[in-house]
Design an enzyme around this catalytic site. Structure first.
Site, PDB file in Angstrom:
ATOM      1  CE1 TYR A  50      -3.174  -3.015   1.004  1.00  0.00           C
ATOM      2  CE2 TYR A  50      -4.543  -1.064   1.216  1.00  0.00           C
ATOM      3  CZ  TYR A  50      -4.427  -2.425   1.085  1.00  0.00           C
ATOM      4  OH  TYR A  50      -5.551  -3.188   1.033  1.00  0.00           O
ATOM      5  CD  GLU A  82     -11.941   4.141   1.426  1.00  0.00           C
ATOM      6  OE1 GLU A  82     -12.476   4.531   0.379  1.00  0.00           O
ATOM      7  OE2 GLU A  82     -10.784   4.437   1.748  1.00  0.00           O
TER       8      GLU A  82
HETATM    9  C1  FER Z   1      -4.307   0.959   4.193  1.00  0.00           C
HETATM   10  C2  FER Z   1      -5.218  -0.044   4.379  1.00  0.00           C
HETATM   11  C3  FER Z   1      -6.453   0.025   3.728  1.00  0.00           C
HETATM   12  C4  FER Z   1      -4.631   2.020   3.377  1.00  0.00           C
HETATM   13  C5  FER Z   1      -5.850   2.077   2.723  1.00  0.00           C
HETATM   14  C6  FER Z   1      -6.773   1.085   2.906  1.00  0.00           C
HETATM   15  C7  FER Z   1      -3.806   3.965   2.382  1.00  0.00           C
HETATM   16  C8  FER Z   1      -8.031   1.162   2.164  1.00  0.00           C
HETATM   17  C9  FER Z   1      -8.762   0.084   1.911  1.00  0.00           C
HETATM   18  C10 FER Z   1      -9.938   0.086   1.053  1.00  0.00           C
HETATM   19  O1  FER Z   1     -10.686   1.048   0.992  1.00  0.00           O
HETATM   20  O2  FER Z   1     -10.136  -0.887   0.361  1.00  0.00           O
HETATM   21  O3  FER Z   1      -3.079   0.940   4.777  1.00  0.00           O
HETATM   22  O4  FER Z   1      -3.665   2.954   3.264  1.00  0.00           O
END
Ligand code: FER
Length: 170
Positions: A25, A70
């Site tokens: 990530y 999200e």
């Molecule tokens: C992270 C773990 C998960 C991350 C973003 C997500 C930017 C997002 C996940 C998703 O919406 O699917 O470390 O870092």
């Protein structure tokens, strides 16, 4: 790189990291309530997002928590200890994202309606919880509100291009 101890020093951070389960990530801390990110590998590898609103705090010197929900219904809570190149993340995926990850693998900003329709259409429970330590292997500071850090989709070899400096952000 200099130590990151205060919230002010944390803002602008650009990190690339690998979770213990192998997922890679990338996050850019755009300002005190906004992140951009790219997911390079893993269950939703290829997904990328700009201008996600988050809650961001300094827990104690050098320790930072970033959490948000999200449009997909996925909830994320990350604790960064940048001076130790370490983080711990917990991702709470709705059942539907685990079953149909491909629906979320895209530039989310252009598909908010699809995310909101899908979270109503498919099942939420039981959630798929992924708690993992991770290791930060790339760190830089790109300043505040830099629109160039996360501006194109992830591709194979992109991490190498960022580390080598072939891909630049200013
Ligand atoms: C992270 C773990 C998960 C991350 C973003 C997500 C930017 C997002 C996940 C998703 O919406 O699917 O470390 O870092």
């Amino acid at each position: 790189m200099n130590e990151i101890n205060t919230l002010e020093e944390f803002l602008g951070s650009h990190f690339i990291y690998t979770y213990a389960n192998g997922w890679k990530y990338e996050i850019y801390i755009k300002n005190n309530d906004t992140i951009d990110y790219r997911i390079h590998t893993g269950m939703v590898g290829g997904r990328w997002v700009r201008d996600q609103k988050v809650d961001l705090v300094c827990l104690t010197k050098g320790v930072f928590k970033v959490c948000w929900t999200e449009p997909t219904g996925t909830d994320v809570s990350l604790d960064f200890i940048p001076n130790e190149n370490k983080l711990h993340g917990v991702i709470f995926f709705p059942k539907w994202v685990h079953e149909h990850p491909e629906i979320t693998v895209r530039y989310q900003n252009d598909f908010i309606d699809l995310m909101e329709e899908s979270r109503l259409k498919y099942e939420t429970y039981p959630k798929y919880v992924v708690p993992e330590f991770g290791e930060i292997f790339f760190k830089s500071n790109e300043g505040l509100d830099n629109q160039k850090v996360v501006s194109i989709a992830p591709y194979d070899g992109m991490i190498d291009d960022m580390i080598s400096g072939k891909l630049k952000f200013n």
